[in-house]
Design a protein around this motif. Structure first.
Motif, PDB file in Angstrom:
ATOM      1  N   GLY B  15     -34.051  -3.915  28.835  1.00 20.64           N
ATOM      2  CA  GLY B  15     -33.199  -4.479  27.908  1.00 20.64           C
ATOM      3  C   GLY B  15     -32.563  -3.492  26.891  1.00 20.64           C
ATOM      4  N   GLN B  16     -33.098  -2.293  26.944  1.00 22.77           N
ATOM      5  CA  GLN B  16     -32.396  -1.279  26.131  1.00 22.77           C
ATOM      6  C   GLN B  16     -31.173  -1.047  26.762  1.00 22.77           C
ATOM      7  OE1 GLN B  16     -35.979   1.188  25.608  1.00 22.77           O
ATOM      8  NE2 GLN B  16     -35.372   0.814  23.198  1.00 22.77           N
ATOM      9  N   PHE B  17     -30.533  -0.129  25.808  1.00 21.55           N
ATOM     10  CA  PHE B  17     -28.991   0.480  26.521  1.00 21.55           C
ATOM     11  C   PHE B  17     -28.990   1.931  26.342  1.00 21.55           C
ATOM     12  CE2 PHE B  17     -28.244  -0.625  22.284  1.00 21.55           C
ATOM     13  CZ  PHE B  17     -27.239   0.008  21.841  1.00 21.55           C
ATOM     14  N   VAL B  18     -28.122   2.614  26.766  1.00 21.40           N
ATOM     15  CA  VAL B  18     -27.585   3.930  26.294  1.00 21.40           C
ATOM     16  C   VAL B  18     -26.010   3.914  26.079  1.00 21.40           C
ATOM     17  CG1 VAL B  18     -29.179   5.057  27.847  1.00 21.40           C
ATOM     18  CG2 VAL B  18     -27.264   4.501  28.615  1.00 21.40           C
ATOM     19  N   GLN B  19     -25.721   5.065  25.165  1.00 20.43           N
ATOM     20  CA  GLN B  19     -24.249   5.180  24.768  1.00 20.43           C
ATOM     21  C   GLN B  19     -23.953   6.375  25.478  1.00 20.43           C
ATOM     22  OE1 GLN B  19     -22.348   2.977  22.975  1.00 20.43           O
ATOM     23  NE2 GLN B  19     -22.420   3.555  21.145  1.00 20.43           N
ATOM     24  N   ILE B  20     -22.647   6.145  26.119  1.00 21.08           N
ATOM     25  CA  ILE B  20     -22.263   7.125  27.094  1.00 21.08           C
ATOM     26  C   ILE B  20     -20.998   7.782  26.366  1.00 21.08           C
ATOM     27  CG2 ILE B  20     -21.469   7.849  29.375  1.00 21.08           C
ATOM     28  CD1 ILE B  20     -23.608   6.213  30.414  1.00 21.08           C
ATOM     29  N   CYS B  22     -17.737   9.300  27.731  1.00 20.38           N
ATOM     30  CA  CYS B  22     -17.457   9.239  29.242  1.00 20.38           C
ATOM     31  C   CYS B  22     -16.391  10.578  29.614  1.00 20.38           C
ATOM     32  CB  CYS B  22     -16.236   8.012  29.383  1.00 20.38           C
ATOM     33  SG  CYS B  22     -17.010   6.438  29.189  1.00 20.38           S
ATOM     34  N   ASN B  23     -15.916  11.184  28.490  1.00 21.36           N
ATOM     35  CA  ASN B  23     -15.543  12.389  28.826  1.00 21.36           C
ATOM     36  C   ASN B  23     -15.430  13.322  27.319  1.00 21.36           C
ATOM     37  OD1 ASN B  23     -13.257  11.672  27.326  1.00 21.36           O
ATOM     38  ND2 ASN B  23     -11.924  11.682  29.056  1.00 21.36           N
ATOM     39  N   ASP B  24     -15.040  14.564  27.268  1.00 21.84           N
ATOM     40  CA  ASP B  24     -15.297  15.154  25.949  1.00 21.84           C
ATOM     41  C   ASP B  24     -13.955  15.356  25.343  1.00 21.84           C
ATOM     42  OD1 ASP B  24     -17.797  16.168  26.556  1.00 21.84           O
ATOM     43  OD2 ASP B  24     -17.299  17.983  27.653  1.00 21.84           O
ATOM     44  N   SER B  25     -12.731  14.355  25.759  1.00 21.86           N
ATOM     45  CA  SER B  25     -11.729  14.639  25.002  1.00 21.86           C
ATOM     46  C   SER B  25     -11.745  13.505  23.897  1.00 21.86           C
ATOM     47  CB  SER B  25     -10.591  14.220  25.944  1.00 21.86           C
ATOM     48  OG  SER B  25     -10.507  12.705  26.084  1.00 21.86           O
ATOM     49  N   PHE B  26     -10.856  13.367  23.082  1.00 23.23           N
ATOM     50  CA  PHE B  26     -10.592  12.013  22.157  1.00 23.23           C
ATOM     51  C   PHE B  26      -9.990  10.916  22.811  1.00 23.23           C
ATOM     52  CE2 PHE B  26      -9.888  15.595  18.833  1.00 23.23           C
ATOM     53  CZ  PHE B  26     -11.239  15.711  19.145  1.00 23.23           C
ATOM     54  N   GLU B  27      -9.766  10.778  23.936  1.00 19.51           N
ATOM     55  CA  GLU B  27      -9.402   9.551  24.821  1.00 19.51           C
ATOM     56  C   GLU B  27     -10.099   9.373  25.980  1.00 19.51           C
ATOM     57  OE1 GLU B  27      -6.316   8.507  23.314  1.00 19.51           O
ATOM     58  OE2 GLU B  27      -6.587   6.743  24.494  1.00 19.51           O
ATOM     59  N   PRO B  28     -10.964   7.989  26.055  1.00 19.80           N
ATOM     60  CA  PRO B  28     -11.242   7.520  24.766  1.00 19.80           C
ATOM     61  C   PRO B  28     -12.048   8.157  23.974  1.00 19.80           C
ATOM     62  CG  PRO B  28     -12.807   6.806  26.593  1.00 19.80           C
ATOM     63  CD  PRO B  28     -11.692   7.835  27.201  1.00 19.80           C
ATOM     64  N   LEU B  29     -12.141   7.674  22.555  1.00 17.03           N
ATOM     65  CA  LEU B  29     -12.917   8.407  21.595  1.00 17.03           C
ATOM     66  C   LEU B  29     -14.399   7.914  21.548  1.00 17.03           C
ATOM     67  CD1 LEU B  29     -12.437  10.447  19.270  1.00 17.03           C
ATOM     68  CD2 LEU B  29     -12.019   8.278  17.770  1.00 17.03           C
ATOM     69  N   LEU B  30     -14.529   6.758  21.575  1.00 19.72           N
ATOM     70  CA  LEU B  30     -15.843   6.150  21.354  1.00 19.72           C
ATOM     71  C   LEU B  30     -16.711   6.119  22.708  1.00 19.72           C
ATOM     72  CD1 LEU B  30     -14.901   3.229  19.318  1.00 19.72           C
ATOM     73  CD2 LEU B  30     -15.679   5.309  18.133  1.00 19.72           C
ATOM     74  N   ARG B  31     -18.008   6.271  22.329  1.00 18.30           N
ATOM     75  CA  ARG B  31     -18.968   5.837  23.297  1.00 18.30           C
ATOM     76  C   ARG B  31     -18.843   4.637  23.881  1.00 18.30           C
ATOM     77  NH1 ARG B  31     -23.341  10.106  23.687  1.00 18.30           N
ATOM     78  NH2 ARG B  31     -22.945  11.484  22.037  1.00 18.30           N
ATOM     79  N   ARG B  32     -19.385   4.355  24.964  1.00 22.33           N
ATOM     80  CA  ARG B  32     -19.422   3.216  25.631  1.00 22.33           C
ATOM     81  C   ARG B  32     -20.937   2.811  25.953  1.00 22.33           C
ATOM     82  NH1 ARG B  32     -14.822   3.464  24.294  1.00 22.33           N
ATOM     83  NH2 ARG B  32     -12.774   3.084  25.570  1.00 22.33           N
ATOM     84  N   PRO B  33     -21.452   1.533  25.361  1.00 19.20           N
ATOM     85  CA  PRO B  33     -22.739   0.913  25.799  1.00 19.20           C
ATOM     86  C   PRO B  33     -22.853   0.554  27.099  1.00 19.20           C
ATOM     87  CG  PRO B  33     -21.734  -0.381  24.202  1.00 19.20           C
ATOM     88  CD  PRO B  33     -20.675   0.490  24.737  1.00 19.20           C
ATOM     89  N   PHE B  34     -24.102   0.880  27.545  1.00 16.18           N
ATOM     90  CA  PHE B  34     -24.369   0.449  28.938  1.00 16.18           C
ATOM     91  C   PHE B  34     -25.937   0.103  28.914  1.00 16.18           C
ATOM     92  CE2 PHE B  34     -20.874   3.360  29.656  1.00 16.18           C
ATOM     93  CZ  PHE B  34     -19.988   2.438  30.510  1.00 16.18           C
ATOM     94  N   SER B  35     -26.336  -0.881  29.719  1.00 10.03           N
ATOM     95  CA  SER B  35     -27.757  -1.272  29.621  1.00 10.03           C
ATOM     96  C   SER B  35     -28.371  -0.803  30.562  1.00 10.03           C
ATOM     97  CB  SER B  35     -27.895  -2.941  29.621  1.00 10.03           C
ATOM     98  OG  SER B  35     -27.214  -3.275  30.642  1.00 10.03           O
ATOM     99  N   ILE B  36     -29.419  -0.385  30.540  1.00 10.21           N
ATOM    100  CA  ILE B  36     -30.147   0.617  31.573  1.00 10.21           C
ATOM    101  C   ILE B  36     -30.637  -0.430  32.702  1.00 10.21           C
ATOM    102  CG2 ILE B  36     -32.492   1.798  31.899  1.00 10.21           C
ATOM    103  CD1 ILE B  36     -32.415   2.550  28.930  1.00 10.21           C
TER     104      ILE B  36
END
Lengths: 300, 252
Positions: B15-20, B22-36
């Protein structure tokens, strides 16, 4: 080497956390060495608890993000009881961000914070774009002057006035804050913006509009810091899309005495520590003894 | 996608998740949440986590282009995770009935539930699984669920696989045909409309129900206050107070 001074606050380095992007610091205790941060600015607190804006409250923009949180917070009573004991123990200067619906509320908040020793300063958030009222204090020189003046009367603690970029003349507002007795100004808060889902034709934020932050605003913020710092005699704290040490140094060369890291905290929670190290490395590389030597030292 | 992340794998709970990032650039800027999705290995040799995702935008497109051996920046484990049923008489509210878990997955909502199903079976808790999706090829993790328990039921909206109709209809049917001597606890993850239907049924039947919510997030650590959820005890955050909520607490 890295020391700077903002009002009465002596900072061991110029890196501060921007209000609303660092919670009440405890959230970051496992992710960053809090003691190494120049100063910690809390999430804005208000007199009474605020629920905040309807969802959704955030969305992504190109190289940035929009937010319309609406100053959700538990109010000053809860803040002093629940958050302040932890903040007091950190060992970095604590600056509390406050916002009020009117001058009286700013005054009452400042009066209560004035009595607390472990609080080093107060940041006046007169520039949140996400609260439902006509215009911002920071869009009017007279109102800015009056809010700062009222708070100045009640406290000798360092006052930082946080300015909005949503104005035609940033210098005029900065001068108003200076004339009313503010010890420093911090700029910029977020730019008012919006985003639309073209399939549903609905706004992507529940509040319709929100504040734009992140790397996309940096050049505009930098220009505003440059303009303000040239024209006032109190320190300017630079804010706007700072993601790394190079960005921070750019703001300081433009005239900022210190900087605040905002959106970057969401993406790289340990970024403040890295920025401190990066600035140190830059000073060494260029054989600069004191960081003060680069502040406003733009070669034209 | 499988990630070599021993620290996260050892600390994780279903039920927990991780914030990924997706790449080192500013596009996209924010992390994306994915459940484990799953944790691989046993005991001290646990080292990999898996995430299950659907390509829906810029972030997931970038992830889909990653190759074996690439590095990515992962923050976690985050969030509260599922509360497992009380297994001893001492812990249970009613001492005379055994616990039974019903897991209900809607579409990509299967992502956090495989790990949960595996943990429930490890604890020898009777588990029934219902999987629902729009159509046959969107039924996810059937094999993995079947490894955990033989009692897996499927429904598709268009009837191309399993029984026809929403998974809530299947839920009704299963409740009619299975014994009710158990103390039932329901775990659900899926689209908003489906969650609401399942939660309503649980409330009618007075089942404890835990729903895993998906919200837009920026920080994932309780700071930005972006992923607000309305509950009976005020505004909560999906990242810190959730993503799993006791359904009776939620305001729809």
């Amino acid at each position: 080497m890295m020391k700077v001074k903002i009002g009465k606050i002596k900072l061991k380095n110029p890196v501060m956390t921007a209000s609303g992007t660092f919670g009440y610091a405890k959230e970051f205790e496992k992710l960053v060495n809090l003691k190494h941060i120049g100063a910690i600015i809390t999430k804005t607190i208000t007199l009474n608890p605020r629920q905040g804006n309807p969802m959704p409250r955030i969305c992504e923009a190109s190289a940035g993000m929009l937010n319309a949180i609406g100053l959700q917070n538990e109010g000053i009573d809860n803040f002093l009881k629940e958050k302040m004991p932890y903040l007091s123990k950190i060992g970095a200067p604590i600056i509390v961000s406050i916002s009020g619906n009117n001058i009286d509320e700013f005054f009452i908040l400042a009066r209560r914070l004035d009595k607390i020793k472990s609080i080093s300063g107060i940041e006046l958030n007169i520039s949140c774009p996400n609260i439902n009222c006509e215009g911002l204090v920071a869009q009017d020189t007279k109102e800015t002057y009056e809010v700062v003046k009222a708070v100045r009367k009640i406290t000798d603690k360092t006052i930082i006035t946080k300015l909005s970029p949503n104005v035609t003349d940033i210098v005029g507002i900065a001068k108003a804050a200076e004339n009313a007795g503010s010890d420093a100004v911090s700029l910029v808060n977020t730019f008012l913006g919006m985003a639309i889902d073209i399939d549903t034709r609905k706004p992507k934020l529940g509040n319709i509009t929100g504040g734009l932050s992140g790397p996309c605003i940096k050049p505009i913020a930098l220009r505003m810091v440059y303009e303000a710092s040239k024209n006032i005699n109190i320190p300017v704290i630079g804010i706007g899309g700072i993601m790394n040490a190079n960005d921070a140094i750019e703001f300081m060369i433009a005239g900022a005495t210190a900087i605040q890291v905002g959106t970057a905290n969401f993406i790289k929670p340990g970024v403040c520590g890295k920025i401190v190290k990066g600035i140190e490395a830059y000073l060494k590389k260029h054989k600069i003894e004191k960081i003060e030597d680069i502040i406003g030292n733009l070669k034209i | 996608m499988s990630l070599d992340a021993p620290y996260i794998a050892r600390a994780a709970k279903p039920g927990q998740f991780v914030q990924i990032r997706c790449n080192d650039s500013f596009e996209p800027l924010l992390r994306r949440p994915f459940s484990i999705h799953r944790v691989k290995g046993e005991g001290s040799r646990v080292k990999d986590i898996e995430i299950l995702y659907e390509v829906v935008g810029k972030g997931t497109e970038i992830l889909a282009g990653k190759k074996e051996g690439d590095f990515i920046d992962v923050l976690g484990p985050l969030g509260n995770g599922f509360i497992l049923p009380r297994t001893t008489n001492h812990e249970r509210r009613t001492t005379n009935s055994e616990p039974r878990a019903i897991i209900i997955a809607g579409g990509i909502g299967a992502a956090p539930l495989v790990y949960l199903a595996e943990e429930l079976t490890k604890k020898k808790i009777k588990t029934i699984i219902l999987i629902g999706a729009k159509t046959k090829n969107l039924i996810l993790c059937e094999k993995d669920f079947k490894k955990a328990t033989p009692e897996v039921y499927i429904s598709t909206d268009d009837g191309t696989y399993g029984s026809q109709g929403f998974v809530s209809k299947l839920f009704h049917k299963i409740l009619k045909t299975t014994e009710s001597k158990f103390e039932t606890i329901v775990y659900v993850c899926g689209p908003h409309g489906m969650l609401k239907c399942i939660v309503d049924i649980c409330q009618e039947r007075k089942f404890e129900c835990h729903a895993s919510l998906e919200e837009k997030m920026a920080c994932g650590i309780g700071v930005c206050l972006g992923c607000a959820v309305k509950t009976k005890s005020g505004i909560k955050l999906a990242c810190k107070d959730g993503p799993v909520f006791n359904a009776s607490e939620l305001i729809w």
